[in-house]
Scaffold this motif. Structure first.
Motif, PDB file in Angstrom:
ATOM      1  N   VAL A  67       0.856  -1.187   0.000  1.00  0.00           N
ATOM      2  CA  VAL A  67       0.000   0.000   0.000  1.00  0.00           C
ATOM      3  C   VAL A  67       0.889   1.233   0.000  1.00  0.00           C
ATOM      4  O   VAL A  67       1.853   1.313   0.771  1.00  0.00           O
ATOM      5  N   ILE A  68       0.579   2.176  -0.879  1.00  0.00           N
ATOM      6  CA  ILE A  68       1.235   3.486  -0.850  1.00  0.00           C
ATOM      7  C   ILE A  68       0.170   4.510  -0.473  1.00  0.00           C
ATOM      8  O   ILE A  68      -0.867   4.619  -1.137  1.00  0.00           O
ATOM      9  N   SER A  69       0.420   5.245   0.592  1.00  0.00           N
ATOM     10  CA  SER A  69      -0.522   6.266   1.043  1.00  0.00           C
ATOM     11  C   SER A  69       0.030   7.656   0.762  1.00  0.00           C
ATOM     12  O   SER A  69       1.095   8.024   1.258  1.00  0.00           O
ATOM     13  N   ALA A  70      -0.695   8.410  -0.048  1.00  0.00           N
ATOM     14  CA  ALA A  70      -0.360   9.817  -0.281  1.00  0.00           C
ATOM     15  C   ALA A  70      -1.323  10.707   0.488  1.00  0.00           C
ATOM     16  O   ALA A  70      -1.497  11.874   0.151  1.00  0.00           O
ATOM     17  N   LEU A  71      -1.938  10.150   1.516  1.00  0.00           N
ATOM     18  CA  LEU A  71      -2.873  10.915   2.334  1.00  0.00           C
ATOM     19  C   LEU A  71      -2.126  11.971   3.142  1.00  0.00           C
ATOM     20  O   LEU A  71      -0.998  11.758   3.592  1.00  0.00           O
ATOM     21  N   GLY A  72      -2.783  13.078   3.337  1.00  0.00           N
ATOM     22  CA  GLY A  72      -2.229  14.133   4.174  1.00  0.00           C
ATOM     23  C   GLY A  72      -3.349  14.996   4.702  1.00  0.00           C
ATOM     24  O   GLY A  72      -4.430  15.057   4.110  1.00  0.00           O
ATOM     25  N   PRO A  73      -3.124  15.694   5.809  1.00  0.00           N
ATOM     26  CA  PRO A  73      -4.174  16.512   6.400  1.00  0.00           C
ATOM     27  C   PRO A  73      -4.400  17.811   5.638  1.00  0.00           C
ATOM     28  O   PRO A  73      -3.502  18.309   4.955  1.00  0.00           O
ATOM     29  N   SER A  74      -5.592  18.345   5.765  1.00  0.00           N
ATOM     30  CA  SER A  74      -5.891  19.658   5.189  1.00  0.00           C
ATOM     31  C   SER A  74      -5.145  20.740   5.963  1.00  0.00           C
ATOM     32  O   SER A  74      -5.006  20.672   7.183  1.00  0.00           O
ATOM     33  N   LEU A  75      -4.658  21.748   5.241  1.00  0.00           N
ATOM     34  CA  LEU A  75      -3.978  22.875   5.882  1.00  0.00           C
ATOM     35  C   LEU A  75      -4.937  24.025   6.178  1.00  0.00           C
ATOM     36  O   LEU A  75      -4.513  25.078   6.661  1.00  0.00           O
ATOM     37  N   LYS A  76      -6.215  23.822   5.927  1.00  0.00           N
ATOM     38  CA  LYS A  76      -7.211  24.852   6.223  1.00  0.00           C
ATOM     39  C   LYS A  76      -7.470  24.887   7.726  1.00  0.00           C
ATOM     40  O   LYS A  76      -7.762  23.869   8.342  1.00  0.00           O
ATOM     41  N   ARG A  77      -7.382  26.071   8.310  1.00  0.00           N
ATOM     42  CA  ARG A  77      -7.579  26.203   9.745  1.00  0.00           C
ATOM     43  C   ARG A  77      -9.013  25.891  10.152  1.00  0.00           C
ATOM     44  O   ARG A  77      -9.282  25.559  11.319  1.00  0.00           O
ATOM     45  N   SER A  78      -9.936  25.992   9.187  1.00  0.00           N
ATOM     46  CA  SER A  78     -11.340  25.735   9.496  1.00  0.00           C
ATOM     47  C   SER A  78     -11.644  24.243   9.652  1.00  0.00           C
ATOM     48  O   SER A  78     -12.674  23.869  10.209  1.00  0.00           O
ATOM     49  N   VAL A  79     -10.741  23.395   9.145  1.00  0.00           N
ATOM     50  CA  VAL A  79     -10.951  21.946   9.220  1.00  0.00           C
ATOM     51  C   VAL A  79     -10.591  21.444  10.613  1.00  0.00           C
ATOM     52  O   VAL A  79      -9.512  21.722  11.135  1.00  0.00           O
TER      53      VAL A  79
END
Length: 212
Positions: A67-79
């Motif tokens: 499995v390759i994960s390119a997941l990452g968190p949102s950089l929006k402060r509202s999230v």
């Protein structure tokens, strides 16, 4: 090889899928919105579903060699919330249920590897991230811990400054305080490093820092 890619429609994930297809691998691309996965050539198997859908994630992982994960968190402060952390846990659990052991993913030098020596990045970057992107930092810590605390054979590439420029083909990797690794790196080269870890044994159960 049969590879499942999570975050396949993102900026780096799309490049990972493209490079895997070009290399002749069979790719299952896990996405929430198939229309966002636009590839001029090649036909990955598209697995549609939310990361919160345990059955869909397990189906996407079934039969994979890695499995390759390119997941990452949102950089929006509202999230707010821990959707990516929770989703990563779901992926880890699905891999264990399906006897898939190899995980390749992403993080930042805000997080440390035991092989690091004292360096300014783990001191400065978390402070900057906590001020600018507090929820994103929490997510990065959570999703990384979900993988590193599991029995999976993981490689997590720590990146600092991904840029949209042509690939250079020059990839530096190593550990803070040991190796000369910078900050900026093209997304195409990041994808190339992730794909290379399918056959590169140097960084098993490790979190190297990478850059151009």
């Amino acid at each position: 090889m049969r590879i499942t890619v999570f975050g396949a429609s993102g900026a780096i994930g799309h490049l990972v899928v493209r490079q895997l297809l070009d290399a002749g691998h069979h790719v299952t691309a896990s996405v929430r919105t198939p229309a966002k996965l636009t590839l001029a050539d090649g036909k990955p198997t598209v697995a549609t579903g939310q990361l919160s859908d345990t059955a869909a994630v397990r189906k996407a992982v079934a039969g994979a060699h890695a499995v390759i994960s390119a997941l990452g968190p949102s950089l929006k402060r509202s999230v707010k919330g821990t959707a990516v952390t929770d989703g990563t846990r779901t992926v880890v659990e699905a891999m264990q249920a399906e006897n898939v052991t190899r995980f390749i993913g992403l993080a930042t030098p805000s997080l440390t590897d035991p092989r690091d020596k004292p360096h300014w990045k783990p001191k400065v970057l978390p402070v900057m991230a906590k001020l600018a992107f507090p929820n994103a930092l929490t997510e990065l810590q959570g999703m990384t811990e979900a993988v590193t605390s599991s029995p999976l054979d993981y490689t997590i590439a720590r990146i600092t400054n991904p840029v949209d420029k042509p690939a250079t083909g020059r990839i530096r990797s190593g550990f803070l305080g040991h190796d000369k690794v910078g900050s900026a790196m093209t997304r195409t080269d990041i994808a190339a490093f992730l794909v290379s870890q399918l056959t590169d044994n140097r960084y098993h159960q490790a979190m190297p820092v990478i850059s151009n």
